[in-house]
Enzyme design. Structure first.
Site, PDB file in Angstrom:
ATOM      1  N   HIS A 116       0.843  -1.193   0.000  1.00  0.00           N
ATOM      2  CA  HIS A 116       0.000   0.000   0.000  1.00  0.00           C
ATOM      3  C   HIS A 116       0.879   1.244   0.000  1.00  0.00           C
ATOM      4  O   HIS A 116       2.090   1.149   0.207  1.00  0.00           O
ATOM      5  CB  HIS A 116      -0.928   0.017   1.233  1.00  0.00           C
ATOM      6  N   GLU A 141       8.048   0.852   4.309  1.00  0.00           N
ATOM      7  CA  GLU A 141       7.564   0.090   5.455  1.00  0.00           C
ATOM      8  C   GLU A 141       7.626  -1.394   5.123  1.00  0.00           C
ATOM      9  O   GLU A 141       7.330  -1.786   3.985  1.00  0.00           O
ATOM     10  CB  GLU A 141       6.100   0.476   5.761  1.00  0.00           C
ATOM     11  N   HIS A 143      -5.775  -2.110   4.139  1.00  0.00           N
ATOM     12  CA  HIS A 143      -5.722  -0.868   3.371  1.00  0.00           C
ATOM     13  C   HIS A 143      -4.904  -1.072   2.098  1.00  0.00           C
ATOM     14  O   HIS A 143      -3.925  -1.811   2.075  1.00  0.00           O
ATOM     15  CB  HIS A 143      -5.223   0.332   4.153  1.00  0.00           C
ATOM     16  N   HIS A 157       4.676   7.091   2.858  1.00  0.00           N
ATOM     17  CA  HIS A 157       5.479   5.864   2.716  1.00  0.00           C
ATOM     18  C   HIS A 157       4.865   4.924   1.691  1.00  0.00           C
ATOM     19  O   HIS A 157       3.668   4.971   1.407  1.00  0.00           O
ATOM     20  CB  HIS A 157       5.661   5.146   4.058  1.00  0.00           C
ATOM     21  N   HIS A 165       0.916  -1.578  14.795  1.00  0.00           N
ATOM     22  CA  HIS A 165      -0.024  -0.482  14.630  1.00  0.00           C
ATOM     23  C   HIS A 165      -1.305  -0.788  15.400  1.00  0.00           C
ATOM     24  O   HIS A 165      -1.771  -1.930  15.399  1.00  0.00           O
ATOM     25  CB  HIS A 165      -0.431  -0.339  13.159  1.00  0.00           C
ATOM     26  N   TYR A 217       9.603   0.932   9.904  1.00  0.00           N
ATOM     27  CA  TYR A 217       9.729   1.996   8.891  1.00  0.00           C
ATOM     28  C   TYR A 217      11.186   2.376   8.692  1.00  0.00           C
ATOM     29  O   TYR A 217      11.960   2.434   9.663  1.00  0.00           O
ATOM     30  CB  TYR A 217       8.973   3.251   9.317  1.00  0.00           C
TER      31      TYR A 217
END
Lengths: 304, 304, 304, 304
Positions: D149, D262, D197, D211, D243, D252
């Site tokens: 993503h 990431e 996502h 990112h 997260h 990251y």
């Protein structure tokens, strides 16, 4: 063999009720007894009566830590060696603590109180000694296997290292040196049980506790531990990462009194012929936090 | 301290080229030398010159295994203890093997040849001793940290156990007993390095090797190991599972000559005061394969 | 989008009390209701009222399974497609089941009863929808995230595959073919949610359940699951391993009535343009048990 | 189905040689072609010709990202929807990029260039489509499965969210709102492939990349990734953690031009009926870094 392992740490806590809740429900230790205002705890994979003692006090910190020796004769033998090294020493009489026999107590060059003991009540593990399951039902919290090590601060890291090696038969797995090689900034010491460190010292104010560490099995258990800390709103200082020193996997956090704890996993195996690894101060960031590669200001400062 | 660890196993293989390919490319050991038709190998996390020696022969099996002792004095001390126990013993002269000093050699009650040695060339790890990374680049195959233990079969498990305890200072972590408690079927022995076993014996034909085990760090590395075995079409006898005995995580497979290997991870820590766990024969399935909970016919039969 | 996921399986169990104990305490599902002798359950990471229904019966097996569609219009649209495909279909009226709206029901060429539904009560997750923690406290047992898929047996795998693709918009991730390419032995079907399979078919007797699978997050959770099964004396048929097909990580076991369950983790992601992977029957062992690389006799035989 | 997945990101890098070395040797992508000064790369578990394009430029950032749609008809359908939404749109002609057919290109309310495409050369995976192994030999570096993503910043998060939902059929998995509920600070959007996502937006300067994320399988692979970053002296901004948002596991770091990358693992599954989770700004620390529970200054500031 002599010194088998760190047998206990006695921590000062400022609110006993909160401390017991934290060490039993969040860390997941088991309370094994109370006496004289002290609470005794053990981890599920330990068989001695206790490995952690909580003492209510006005300020946090470590009252003392103690190492279990293999035999009563070891106690007498070490007594001589310690006195020969030049530390003053006193006998702690039988049953001064719940579940324990006599001990010898002395002060390190860094000002910390340390004891050696042999006798302690055998409590055993829930799984028993016949056809045991690998882990018990009803584990709570982080559920470490054991108290793993303590890291202390003090000025005279060299003498203290020499004491552990010469008087107690420890070995040094790693050290941190100033770039010019003159000053010892950190010293990591192991005894003959394969662990990368049983106790360690970092140059700093005398008599202070940097952290007490509990052993968890693997990197997923470090994650589970960190998750549990967040769920319980425990201050997490260092989120899951790897140490360069010891290669261990780790997360750091604080008990309700501000004593730093660590959940520690993995790390290499040691033997007496393990050659000491040297970290130079310019690489200390990488040595302590292998991924971040720089020191964390609080990590050097927050001591109890 | 005395015996520090299993220092090597010498295995008989029937096709040296295939064996070297397997132990270097699939297992991921590093070749450190050749002499007299033997190939010497070490794992990336070992610092001695070798931990595995391959010897070409007409049949597979273990030529001998050897334990490294802490000092030369230990060698002399153990020599007396071994003779006092009643085993015949001979000296192996300096440099009989590549990179090694002198050793003492004796035959166990089970007929296996065992040696003790102290001197061996220090090769070190690729990462070095100054500011080391936790693992080297360019690892191949299963890439175990070290030779971990061997399991042997023989008739007189009791005398052999007694020998390791009385003469070599080992301790017994676990034993498997017939239901009536009369016959020792298995015996797991550790020395003072925290591991759950350094050597173990199962009742069976004398002089035979059950398996030689290599240590990997965790359950994901056991999976990666099993994947690599399948990719390389290596016969896998026992797919990833947990042992009841030692709690270790494991997979078993065979080298090209039929010698059984194990990738072993985790397991509890031991100390001299660890109380021996007893498995009763009716629970042996659970003890050996904690998930399957029944013996595997080949596991008792395939010996080399 | 149409079919979103397998929404439930209704299993026949022969002793409801034992079944509920197993599915709640060992598997770790939550009971959400009872009606008409049926018990409704959901996993902690599901938000619909239930994903598993237990029905007491004289023999084990799967009463039916059902897929949840995105909208009520999907239901009408699929009704036509299913009838056009030639399957007979009936409406299941609103609230025939606890917490559910109306459904359509039809019989696959393999004789299994399948339903599509849209309306079901929203129960939610314990963590809620505002600033949620990643997982709830007080998880029990294996604690899977969700019902993942079912694998059924039947004679006409080809027509059933065609039905799922043409009428329900599924795609085929993998198939197992006889070596001559003539006979479809296995067919793995996915819908648009990224999973490697939502339902699968293996050639065999009609109307039978091979297994119902629950999703766990990772390889350590597969291990924890297998440990819990042993602690609870649940029959484990396949200890932790990897599938070649789907690459998933797995362990298989039986509920108290003999219905096979799976704890399944990992596996690749799928999209509509994922090209079907073909396994040839001579490699079926590797396809199903990637480490063992041979079929397990019971695995083809034990059906409910 | 429409939009299947993020099909590519084109990143601006300032030193192509360094960038290619980083993305192939450290990240572990495979170079699949070069043309017009651009380098095309894919991950080992992707089958399309490329998922990452590197473009040499004077400043870092994202040139554009693109989503792959299921059919050519989808392209025409979305064209109308996008114009109806009010965005200006242009056609990118066939083979404007290596290995790709035509695309449509438009500018988001946040100023980012986005494309939709359907045709791209099928390269496949090394393991092939017949009896494949689960992973290829000779993986290098972090070896992610796929581009996962992108997270972008911009002022008009609300319109952009509305665009993805109304014109492209996305759903919103999570959002971050000001405490008064008035301002959308973050928006996480998924399409029908189960991922938490596919693209996300955080309130901030227009046209910026926060990112680009690559998917790894599990928490141990996040650790291996972080270790590899340290070995290669890559700046690590966020060491391994979880997260709150998406529950994903993460680390990251920055490519040699300063574009944030990431390594992302795990996270929940989504379906169209997944209810949007809301984070309130006072809990944003916990939402983004579940263990640290406070924002990292650089994390909001370093954009390219």
């Amino acid at each position: 063999m002599g010194v088998m392992r760190i047998g206990r740490a006695e921590l000062r806590v400022m609110d006993m009720e909160k401390a017991v809740d934290y060490y039993t429900r969040v860390i997941g230790l088991e309370e094994t007894g109370r006496r004289d205002g002290r609470v005794y705890l053990k981890a599920w994979d330990e068989y001695d009566h206790h490995s952690l003692i909580l003492q209510e006090a006005d300020s946090p910190g470590m009252d003392h830590c103690a190492f279990k020796v293999e035999t009563l004769e070891d106690l007498a033998r070490y007594e001589k060696k310690i006195e020969h090294f030049g530390l003053t020493l006193k006998r702690v009489s039988n049953r001064s603590r719940l579940g324990e026999g006599e001990a010898i107590r002395f002060e390190l060059p860094t000002g910390h109180q340390v004891e050696l003991f042999h006798e302690i009540d055998y409590v055993g593990k829930i799984m028993g000694l016949e056809n045991p399951h690998p882990w018990p039902d009803n584990l709570r919290g982080i559920a470490p296997h054991r108290l793993d090590h303590v890291l202390l601060t003090g000025d005279d890291v060299d003498s203290t290292t020499r004491f552990f090696i010469e008087a107690l038969g420890f070995h040094q797995s790693e050290k941190i040196m100033s770039v010019d090689g003159e000053v010892t900034i950190g010293s990591f010491l192991f005894t003959n049980n394969g662990k990368p460190h049983e106790i360690a010292f970092i140059k700093g104010p005398d008599k202070k506790l940097h952290h007490a560490a509990f052993f968890v099995d693997n990197w997923y258990d470090v994650l589970k531990g960190a998750d549990i800390l967040s769920k319980n709103n425990v201050p997490v200082e260092v989120t899951p990462t790897r140490h360069g020193i010891t290669r261990g996997l780790t997360t750091y956090f604080f008990d309700p009194s501000g004593n730093r704890n660590e959940a520690f996993a993995s790390g290499y195996i040691t033997y007496p012929d393990f050659k000491t690894i040297t970290w130079t101060e310019d690489k200390i960031g990488q040595g302590i936090f292998y991924h971040r590669r720089e020191m964390l200001e609080s990590f050097g400062r927050a001591l109890t």
